[in-house]
Design an enzyme around this catalytic site. Sequence first.
Site, PDB file in Angstrom:
ATOM      1  N   GLY A  95      11.864  -7.598  -8.518  1.00  0.00           N
ATOM      2  CA  GLY A  95      10.681  -6.835  -8.991  1.00  0.00           C
ATOM      3  C   GLY A  95      10.448  -5.631  -7.876  1.00  0.00           C
ATOM      4  N   HIS A  96      10.429  -6.249  -6.831  1.00  0.00           N
ATOM      5  CA  HIS A  96      10.152  -5.174  -5.667  1.00  0.00           C
ATOM      6  C   HIS A  96      11.109  -4.068  -5.643  1.00  0.00           C
ATOM      7  CE1 HIS A  96       8.381  -9.078  -3.488  1.00  0.00           C
ATOM      8  NE2 HIS A  96       7.330  -8.204  -3.462  1.00  0.00           N
ATOM      9  N   MET A 136       8.822 -12.211 -12.154  1.00  0.00           N
ATOM     10  CA  MET A 136       9.145 -12.324 -10.798  1.00  0.00           C
ATOM     11  C   MET A 136       8.040 -12.378  -9.739  1.00  0.00           C
ATOM     12  SD  MET A 136      12.839 -10.762 -10.375  1.00  0.00           S
ATOM     13  CE  MET A 136      14.244 -11.116 -11.359  1.00  0.00           C
ATOM     14  N   SER A 137       8.003 -13.352  -8.797  1.00  0.00           N
ATOM     15  CA  SER A 137       7.163 -13.324  -7.941  1.00  0.00           C
ATOM     16  C   SER A 137       7.353 -13.981  -6.558  1.00  0.00           C
ATOM     17  CB  SER A 137       5.852 -14.121  -8.330  1.00  0.00           C
ATOM     18  OG  SER A 137       4.919 -14.442  -7.187  1.00  0.00           O
ATOM     19  N   GLN A 178      -6.419 -10.204   2.763  1.00  0.00           N
ATOM     20  CA  GLN A 178      -6.509 -10.511   1.423  1.00  0.00           C
ATOM     21  C   GLN A 178      -6.269 -11.985   0.801  1.00  0.00           C
ATOM     22  OE1 GLN A 178      -3.091  -7.645   0.723  1.00  0.00           O
ATOM     23  NE2 GLN A 178      -2.417  -9.136  -0.835  1.00  0.00           N
ATOM     24  N   LEU A 185      11.330 -10.208  -0.609  1.00  0.00           N
ATOM     25  CA  LEU A 185      11.697  -9.221  -1.801  1.00  0.00           C
ATOM     26  C   LEU A 185      12.581  -9.849  -2.763  1.00  0.00           C
ATOM     27  CD1 LEU A 185      12.538  -6.048   0.301  1.00  0.00           C
ATOM     28  CD2 LEU A 185      10.374  -6.853  -0.696  1.00  0.00           C
ATOM     29  N   HIS A 186      12.273  -9.704  -3.897  1.00  0.00           N
ATOM     30  CA  HIS A 186      13.014  -9.763  -5.265  1.00  0.00           C
ATOM     31  C   HIS A 186      13.231  -8.751  -5.993  1.00  0.00           C
ATOM     32  CE1 HIS A 186       9.000  -9.510  -7.262  1.00  0.00           C
ATOM     33  NE2 HIS A 186       8.504 -10.557  -6.353  1.00  0.00           N
ATOM     34  N   GLY A 217       6.673  -8.401   1.452  1.00  0.00           N
ATOM     35  CA  GLY A 217       8.165  -9.196   1.814  1.00  0.00           C
ATOM     36  C   GLY A 217       8.435 -10.099   0.919  1.00  0.00           C
TER      37      GLY A 217
HETATM   38  P1  AMP Z   1       3.685  -8.325  -3.074  1.00  0.00           P
HETATM   39  O1  AMP Z   1       4.953  -8.220  -2.244  1.00  0.00           O
HETATM   40  O2  AMP Z   1       3.723  -9.441  -4.133  1.00  0.00           O
HETATM   41  O3  AMP Z   1       2.406  -7.853  -2.535  1.00  0.00           O
HETATM   42  O4  AMP Z   1       4.051  -7.086  -4.273  1.00  0.00           O
HETATM   43  C1  AMP Z   1       4.445  -5.892  -3.648  1.00  0.00           C
HETATM   44  C2  AMP Z   1       4.437  -4.925  -4.992  1.00  0.00           C
HETATM   45  O5  AMP Z   1       5.465  -5.282  -5.865  1.00  0.00           O
HETATM   46  C3  AMP Z   1       3.105  -5.017  -5.898  1.00  0.00           C
HETATM   47  O6  AMP Z   1       2.712  -3.561  -6.272  1.00  0.00           O
HETATM   48  C4  AMP Z   1       3.545  -6.005  -7.073  1.00  0.00           C
HETATM   49  O7  AMP Z   1       2.741  -5.790  -8.061  1.00  0.00           O
HETATM   50  C5  AMP Z   1       4.968  -5.492  -6.980  1.00  0.00           C
HETATM   51  N1  AMP Z   1       5.807  -6.507  -7.956  1.00  0.00           N
HETATM   52  C6  AMP Z   1       5.721  -7.848  -7.666  1.00  0.00           C
HETATM   53  N2  AMP Z   1       6.246  -8.667  -8.484  1.00  0.00           N
HETATM   54  C7  AMP Z   1       6.863  -7.750  -9.596  1.00  0.00           C
HETATM   55  C8  AMP Z   1       7.636  -8.026 -10.697  1.00  0.00           C
HETATM   56  N3  AMP Z   1       7.846  -8.930 -11.095  1.00  0.00           N
HETATM   57  N4  AMP Z   1       7.716  -6.590 -11.248  1.00  0.00           N
HETATM   58  C9  AMP Z   1       7.410  -5.461 -10.819  1.00  0.00           C
HETATM   59  N5  AMP Z   1       6.530  -5.331  -9.858  1.00  0.00           N
HETATM   60  C10 AMP Z   1       6.450  -6.229  -9.067  1.00  0.00           C
END
Ligand code: AMP
Length: 282
Positions: A36-37, A185-186, A61, A33-34, A31
């Site tokens: 990237g998601h 993005m993160s 985790q 979300l940005h 969640g």
């Molecule tokens: P997270 O919510 O950080 O666990 O990310 C969920 C999914 O989105 C994971 O598979 C991440 O690798 C992917 N993700 C996160 N940031 C990016 C990004 N900047 N570009 C592409 N995928 C991303």
Amino acid sequence: MQTIESNRELRQIIVNARKEGKRIGFVPTMGFLHEGHLSLMRRARQENDVVVVSIFVNPTQFGPNEDLDAYPRDTERDCKMMSEESVDIAYLPTVETIYPEGFTTYVQVEGPMTQVLCGRSRPTHFRGVTTVVAKLFNLVQPHRAYFGQKDAQQAAIIQQMVRDLNFDLSVVVCPIHREPDGLAMSSRNTYLTAEQRAAATVLYQSLCNSKAIINDGERDAASIKKQIQEQILTVPGAVIDYVAIVDARGLQDVDSLSGLTLIALAVKFGNTRLLDNIQINV
Ligand code: AMP
């Protein structure tokens, strides 16, 4: 878009969709979300009939001194964004739904792959990831599951788990989505102060510079690593967790670059740990 918390309800929808021969695409997230998601959701939308997105901040985790409680959350905003991406099902389980009382089974990819890179400073992290992803795969039963190259080690470990445990699905790894200045993005970027945010652009710049010197013929991993480290340490507040040059599949250190190579780094700014990487076929 249907928002679902209960496993029974989810199971019913999945059983019906599969009966109708529909292809199910799944994007697991934590969640906040940005873009990237959203890039993963768009890809899933293009390639499947039904798109399921999960939002679950997975406690197993996170290590004892990590940011589980502080992890940013905004379900209302997330739901609006998912709905705008034509997601069919938002699966938002509670911790009790995923880990009911008496839960004792974990899924762990063993061997060096989980012990290097992020596994070194986060020794229980990938066990939590593979456990929750295995559970989510069983619940959602997707034909395709979408992961980001941003978490390159996670993607490689999940592919290993899928092979080892015969999950009947394809793992699709999607490119890193970046801010205009190159920062990957993160959700954790929101932790950064303005100064740290400005400094953090050095991560991608250092990776781009390493690519340039490799294109000029450099093959010695130690010397490429040294240049990346030196560049990162020119900005204020950067503390390097690791800079690594590994083979992209097994994630083991290489001395001299050849074949598909991953250059990956983790750098802390204050308490915020950022990841970035590039893959190069040498
Ligand atoms: P997270 O919510 O950080 O666990 O990310 C969920 C999914 O989105 C994971 O598979 C991440 O690798 C992917 N993700 C996160 N940031 C990016 C990004 N900047 N570009 C592409 N995928 C991303």
